[in-house]
Scaffold this motif. Structure first.
Motif, PDB file in Angstrom:
ATOM      1  N   TRP A   1      -0.605  -4.218  -7.026  1.00  0.00           N
ATOM      2  CA  TRP A   1      -1.322  -4.043  -6.088  1.00  0.00           C
ATOM      3  C   TRP A   1      -1.161  -4.344  -4.489  1.00  0.00           C
ATOM      4  N   ASN A   2      -0.561  -5.577  -4.514  1.00  0.00           N
ATOM      5  CA  ASN A   2      -0.272  -5.980  -3.218  1.00  0.00           C
ATOM      6  C   ASN A   2       0.947  -5.476  -2.664  1.00  0.00           C
ATOM      7  N   GLU A   3       1.681  -4.819  -3.232  1.00  0.00           N
ATOM      8  CA  GLU A   3       2.985  -4.113  -2.828  1.00  0.00           C
ATOM      9  C   GLU A   3       3.260  -2.754  -3.141  1.00  0.00           C
ATOM     10  N   MET A   4       2.262  -2.033  -3.160  1.00  0.00           N
ATOM     11  CA  MET A   4       2.499  -0.773  -3.529  1.00  0.00           C
ATOM     12  C   MET A   4       3.580   0.009  -2.624  1.00  0.00           C
ATOM     13  N   GLY A   5       3.856  -0.538  -1.647  1.00  0.00           N
ATOM     14  CA  GLY A   5       4.913   0.359  -0.602  1.00  0.00           C
ATOM     15  C   GLY A   5       6.330   0.234  -1.242  1.00  0.00           C
ATOM     16  N   THR A   6       6.482  -0.862  -2.202  1.00  0.00           N
ATOM     17  CA  THR A   6       7.709  -0.954  -2.940  1.00  0.00           C
ATOM     18  C   THR A   6       8.103   0.185  -3.804  1.00  0.00           C
ATOM     19  N   ASP A   7       6.943   0.928  -4.299  1.00  0.00           N
ATOM     20  CA  ASP A   7       6.929   2.066  -5.148  1.00  0.00           C
ATOM     21  C   ASP A   7       7.448   2.931  -4.599  1.00  0.00           C
ATOM     22  N   GLU A   8       8.454   3.718  -5.394  1.00  0.00           N
ATOM     23  CA  GLU A   8       9.299   4.971  -4.713  1.00  0.00           C
ATOM     24  C   GLU A   8       8.943   6.094  -5.494  1.00  0.00           C
ATOM     25  N   PRO A   9       7.450   6.522  -5.961  1.00  0.00           N
ATOM     26  CA  PRO A   9       7.308   7.882  -6.759  1.00  0.00           C
ATOM     27  C   PRO A   9       8.080   9.044  -6.284  1.00  0.00           C
ATOM     28  N   ASP A  10       8.405   9.988  -6.845  1.00  0.00           N
ATOM     29  CA  ASP A  10       8.951  11.216  -6.542  1.00  0.00           C
ATOM     30  C   ASP A  10       7.809  12.049  -6.100  1.00  0.00           C
ATOM     31  N   LEU A  11       7.702  12.127  -4.430  1.00  0.00           N
ATOM     32  CA  LEU A  11       6.803  12.989  -3.884  1.00  0.00           C
ATOM     33  C   LEU A  11       7.533  14.180  -3.270  1.00  0.00           C
ATOM     34  N   SER A  12       8.512  14.818  -3.564  1.00  0.00           N
ATOM     35  CA  SER A  12       9.433  15.676  -2.861  1.00  0.00           C
ATOM     36  C   SER A  12       8.561  16.884  -3.188  1.00  0.00           C
TER      37      SER A  12
ATOM     38  N   HIS B   1      -8.540   5.233 -12.573  1.00  0.00           N
ATOM     39  CA  HIS B   1      -8.543   6.743 -12.417  1.00  0.00           C
ATOM     40  C   HIS B   1      -7.436   7.083 -11.399  1.00  0.00           C
ATOM     41  N   ASP B   2      -6.679   8.038 -11.841  1.00  0.00           N
ATOM     42  CA  ASP B   2      -5.648   8.542 -10.867  1.00  0.00           C
ATOM     43  C   ASP B   2      -6.134   9.738 -10.538  1.00  0.00           C
ATOM     44  N   LEU B   3      -5.870   9.840  -9.113  1.00  0.00           N
ATOM     45  CA  LEU B   3      -6.293  11.112  -8.375  1.00  0.00           C
ATOM     46  C   LEU B   3      -4.980  11.999  -7.938  1.00  0.00           C
ATOM     47  N   LEU B   4      -5.151  13.130  -7.799  1.00  0.00           N
ATOM     48  CA  LEU B   4      -3.742  13.883  -7.030  1.00  0.00           C
ATOM     49  C   LEU B   4      -3.906  13.509  -5.514  1.00  0.00           C
ATOM     50  N   VAL B   5      -5.071  13.241  -4.871  1.00  0.00           N
ATOM     51  CA  VAL B   5      -5.309  12.794  -3.682  1.00  0.00           C
ATOM     52  C   VAL B   5      -4.464  11.666  -3.353  1.00  0.00           C
ATOM     53  N   ASP B   6      -4.449  10.860  -4.349  1.00  0.00           N
ATOM     54  CA  ASP B   6      -3.439   9.461  -4.172  1.00  0.00           C
ATOM     55  C   ASP B   6      -1.984   9.807  -4.037  1.00  0.00           C
ATOM     56  N   SER B   7      -1.419  10.928  -4.320  1.00  0.00           N
ATOM     57  CA  SER B   7      -0.158  11.218  -4.213  1.00  0.00           C
ATOM     58  C   SER B   7       0.007  11.610  -2.772  1.00  0.00           C
ATOM     59  N   LEU B   8      -1.206  12.689  -2.289  1.00  0.00           N
ATOM     60  CA  LEU B   8      -1.090  12.989  -1.018  1.00  0.00           C
ATOM     61  C   LEU B   8      -1.037  11.952  -0.066  1.00  0.00           C
TER      62      LEU B   8
ATOM     63  N   PHE C   1       2.571  -2.518   7.810  1.00  0.00           N
ATOM     64  CA  PHE C   1       1.483  -2.492   7.262  1.00  0.00           C
ATOM     65  C   PHE C   1       1.130  -1.768   6.183  1.00  0.00           C
ATOM     66  N   GLU C   2       2.461  -1.146   5.698  1.00  0.00           N
ATOM     67  CA  GLU C   2       2.322  -0.036   4.663  1.00  0.00           C
ATOM     68  C   GLU C   2       1.402  -0.356   3.395  1.00  0.00           C
ATOM     69  N   ASP C   3       1.663  -1.518   2.980  1.00  0.00           N
ATOM     70  CA  ASP C   3       0.732  -2.092   1.989  1.00  0.00           C
ATOM     71  C   ASP C   3      -0.715  -1.914   1.997  1.00  0.00           C
ATOM     72  N   TYR C   4      -1.012  -2.591   3.105  1.00  0.00           N
ATOM     73  CA  TYR C   4      -2.490  -2.476   3.539  1.00  0.00           C
ATOM     74  C   TYR C   4      -3.066  -0.881   3.762  1.00  0.00           C
ATOM     75  N   LEU C   5      -2.163   0.002   4.202  1.00  0.00           N
ATOM     76  CA  LEU C   5      -2.694   1.438   4.305  1.00  0.00           C
ATOM     77  C   LEU C   5      -3.129   1.869   3.024  1.00  0.00           C
ATOM     78  N   TYR C   6      -2.139   1.490   2.079  1.00  0.00           N
ATOM     79  CA  TYR C   6      -2.407   2.092   0.445  1.00  0.00           C
ATOM     80  C   TYR C   6      -3.615   1.410   0.130  1.00  0.00           C
ATOM     81  N   GLN C   7      -3.796   0.069   0.300  1.00  0.00           N
ATOM     82  CA  GLN C   7      -5.307  -0.448  -0.262  1.00  0.00           C
ATOM     83  C   GLN C   7      -6.312  -0.023   0.596  1.00  0.00           C
TER      84      GLN C   7
END
Lengths: 199, 586
Positions: free
Chosen positions: B136-147, B347-354, B372-378
């Motif tokens: 939760w506190n480091e969601m910025g390290t995640d690199e999902p495929d958003l292409s 719940h996982d939303l499509l909006v999350d990917s956006l 502040f990337e992690d804060y922004l996700y939170q």
């Protein structure tokens, strides 16, 4: 103070224009709408409500019986009431308006006919009118709502009647329930959605 | 008279109704019950004694702040015959335009869903939930495929919609006449002019005036390259004028005109100008900080709002903004934020990917905000789950998108809003949150502040409405100011095919976030809070054009004009505003 809707017949608007309406290039800036009350005896007008549509100024004339035997006369009861502070811009153009009898220049007793004179001096608008016109007369004196018991005990202060009414209204609202949200967005724990709905 | 009094009682009833559901109400009730044990509360004068107790203990102030907050946010009750849509937006054609714009967005989102075969929302499997909770506190390290994801819309798409906005009852002739708008916006909304925006009668209540008059000319601001604006000369001219005329008369119209930026006047101290290193702090800064500390001690929202019009000292800004927005971090608020966090995990939303995509594209690439990337996700992920945001749609011309639980299409009991807060993020949305990260480090407080800023101001920047702070009015205000006060520049830019709004639109939609340096941006947002209006964004946009007018007159294409205005990071906001409002020679 309650009010009662008076059934009225609103005639089509008539444009007041110099020259021939069909051949002239410019648009009329003055419209007149006549309102008659075919099935109602002369009454005391309490309130006029309508939805504005790009009318800048409104004047109202009423046909009034001053006493029982003299014929009815036309009297101007509202002169150039401003609906749009700037006739060239949209401010006030589609607002809902209420006019009350205390705003009128004369007393509104024994009205048999109404004439609304609409003015829109700006040439920018293609048309203008007023819609959803409704005329009200004074309703029965005692309101039909039941008040809580404590209201029967008179308030021991020198407040005028109007303030007392307002205070009563506030107390009534206070007695009703709140509408606080719980915060759930799912339905029974389920929030599986496929597509958005267009309706 | 009758009408005003009944309006007042209606407003009072409405506010009472709203506050009844709030935390403050139950707290006040509890306090009142507890106070019965105090010796000074007597049975004969119960009501007065409790009122007195509230006044002394500071609870009355909290209630005042809550009422003030309600008055600032909610519009006045409308005519009883007016339907709810009328409160959202009184003009029918704008409602229709907003409706069709929303339909386009929904279609775009739906087509993205079907193309990528991803559901709008699904419940996360337990394993995935655990994983997300750990990260939760480091969601910025995640690199999902958003292409494959693309933003639903960008500001320039929205601009095209606004350009095509037409009133069917308006004379939109093809031939050029006095009624043609020379800019891009073609709707005749009422916008203010500089005399209304600026000050004709300046309040000369500041002792600083006398001291400033005796001061010699200031050192030239290093940012000021052009000699077109002889700042010192005109400043002194206006100082003299302001001093004497201000003392002699106070324009009564301005006293009522809350929108006037009187406090930005040349003879009134400003943070952003009068706290620069050349100016001795005894002249303005020290006193201003002292007053700020006093305002915070009093905990008065209205006073804080008035105070912040002259800018907020950096040390006090976080608390001042919280006071103005009436945010106090109660345990209940932290709990609410935790509940939202749980919703995100479940719940996982499509909006999350956006949101991920938007943050990666904008804030992560910004020199000031990438930390502040992690804060922004939170904040943003929780924001999407917050149903309390839905209440602002009562006065927002937009409406939340609807959907049905899978398999229950058409059944009203299974109708839900998507996303739960009804707001679909667009390209650049995360920039609304990013500057706030400099002020607040605790996620739940940061979240509350952002949510309040959104439902007070930011929603107006991306919905079609006739409100004076709505984006349409801001665009028209910008174009009108430019045409009126810089007609040569406007004509030149129009001739080369570089309509000024095409360049300034993206600044205004983002409230200049990401374009100005952060300290300048925060000074600008101070004034947004102080004046409770976004009009200052349009004024600043016009001021920027005025500042770079000489360079802009020499360009010959839209691309070149964009290049001149590409970098705003060196600009100082307050001097620009003051020059444009009070010192531009017409």
């Amino acid at each position: 103070m309650s009010r009662v809707l008076v059934p009225c017949h609103v005639k089509g608007s008539v444009a007041l224009q110099v020259g021939d309406v069909r051949t002239s290039q410019g648009r009329p800036g003055v419209l007149v709408i006549d309102v008659t009350f075919p099935s109602v005896a002369p009454f005391e007008l309490q309130e006029i409500t309508f939805k504005n549509y790009y009318t800048a100024f409104l004047s109202i004339r009423v046909r009034q019986y001053t006493s029982a035997h003299t014929p009815a006369k036309w009297v101007t009861c509202l002169r150039d009431y401003c609906l749009m502070p700037d006739p060239h811009s949209e401010e006030g153009a589609q607002e809902y308006v209420s006019l009350f009898k205390h705003q009128m220049l004369c007393d509104m007793a024994r009205i048999s006919e109404l004439r609304l004179i609409l003015r829109q001096p700006s040439p920018l608008w293609l048309s203008f009118t007023v819609e959803e016109l409704q005329i009200y007369q004074q309703g029965p004196k005692s309101p039909s709502v039941t008040f809580p018991k404590w209201l029967s005990h008179p308030v021991p202060c020198e407040q005028p009647a109007l303030l007392r009414e307002m205070w009563a209204l506030t107390e009534m609202i206070r007695a009703s329930h709140t509408s606080a949200r719980i915060g759930r967005f799912d339905v029974d724990g389920c929030y599986d959605l496929n597509l958005l709905s267009y309706t | 008279m009758l009408q005003e009094e009944s309006d007042l009682s209606l407003i009072i009833a409405q506010i009472v109704q709203k506050l009844k559901g709030s935390n403050l109400y139950s707290q006040l009730e509890r306090q009142a019950w507890a106070s019965l044990q105090r010796p000074e509360i007597k049975l004969e004068s119960l009501k007065e004694d409790i009122k007195e107790f509230f006044k002394i203990s500071g609870w009355e102030k909290k209630l005042q702040n809550a009422v003030y907050s309600e008055l600032s946010v909610f519009p006045l009750p409308s005519h009883p015959a007016a339907p709810p849509e009328h409160l959202k937006e009184p003009l029918v054609y704008m409602r229709k335009a907003q409706g069709s714009w929303e339909k386009r967005i929904l279609k775009s989102l739906n087509s993205m869903c079907t193309e990528l075969s991803i559901p709008l929302a699904r419940k996360r499997p337990v394993g995935e939930q655990k994983e997300l909770l750990n990260k939760w506190n480091e969601m910025g390290t995640d690199e999902p495929d958003l292409s494959l994801f693309r933003p639903v819309y960008a500001p320039k798409d929205f601009l095209e919609v606004l350009i095509n906005l037409r009133n069917p009852n308006y004379e939109n002739g093809d031939s050029l006449s006095f009624r043609t708008h020379l800019g891009l916006i073609q709707v005749p909304l009422k916008v203010k002019d500089i005399p209304e925006l600026g000050a004709l009668g300046r309040s000369a209540s500041n002792k600083v005036i006398n001291k400033k008059q005796n001061m010699g000319p200031r050192k030239q601001d290093p940012n000021q390259r052009e000699g077109e604006f002889p700042r010192n000369d005109s400043k002194e001219k206006f100082q003299d004028k302001g001093c004497t005329t201000g003392l002699k008369h106070n324009n009564p119209r301005l006293e009522q005109e809350k929108e006037c930026f009187v406090e930005l006047g040349l003879n009134i101290g400003q943070l952003g100008i009068d706290d620069s290193t050349q100016v001795p702090p005894e002249l303005f800064e020290n006193e201003h900080v002292r007053i700020g500390q006093k305002v915070l001690a009093e905990q008065d929202s209205a006073a804080a709002q008035q105070y912040i019009r002259q800018g907020s000292p950096t040390a006090l800004r976080a608390e001042l903004w919280a006071l103005i927005l009436n945010i106090s971090s109660q345990p209940e608020d932290v709990l609410y934020y935790e509940q939202l966090k749980t919703n995100v995990i479940q719940h996982d939303l499509l909006v999350d990917s956006l949101i991920y995509k938007d943050v990666k594209l904008t804030a992560s690439n910004d020199d000031y905000y990438f930390v502040f990337e992690d804060y922004l996700y939170q904040v943003l992920l929780c924001f999407s789950r917050d149903t309390s945001v839905l209440s602002h749609f009562a006065f927002n011309s937009a409406s939340p998108p609807k959907s049905y639980i899978r398999g229950k299409l058409g059944l009203e009991e299974y109708a839900v809003f998507y996303p739960p807060n009804g707001v679909i993020p667009f390209h650049g949305f995360s920039m609304y949150v990013a500057p706030l990260c400099f002020l607040y480090h605790e996620p739940s407080k940061l979240y509350q502040i952002f949510r309040e800023m959104y439902v007070r101001f930011f929603f107006r920047l991306h919905s079609i409405s006739s409100h004076p702070s709505g984006i349409v009015s801001l665009c028209l205000l910008f174009e009108t100011l430019l045409q009126t006060y810089l007609p040569q520049l406007f004509y030149h830019l129009r001739e080369i095919g570089a309509q000024p709004l095409r360049i300034s639109f993206k600044w205004m939609v983002r409230a200049f976030s990401g374009y100005l340096a952060t300290d300048q941006l925060l000074l600008l947002w101070d004034r947004i809070l102080g004046y409770n209006s976004l009009e200052i964004l349009a004024v600043l946009a016009a001021a920027v054009f005025a500042f770079r007018a000489v360079n802009l007159m020499e360009v010959t294409s839209l691309a070149a004009a964009e290049a001149v205005l590409a970098d705003l990071s060196t600009l100082k906001v307050m001097p620009l505003l003051q020059i444009f409002l009070f010192a531009t020679v017409t």
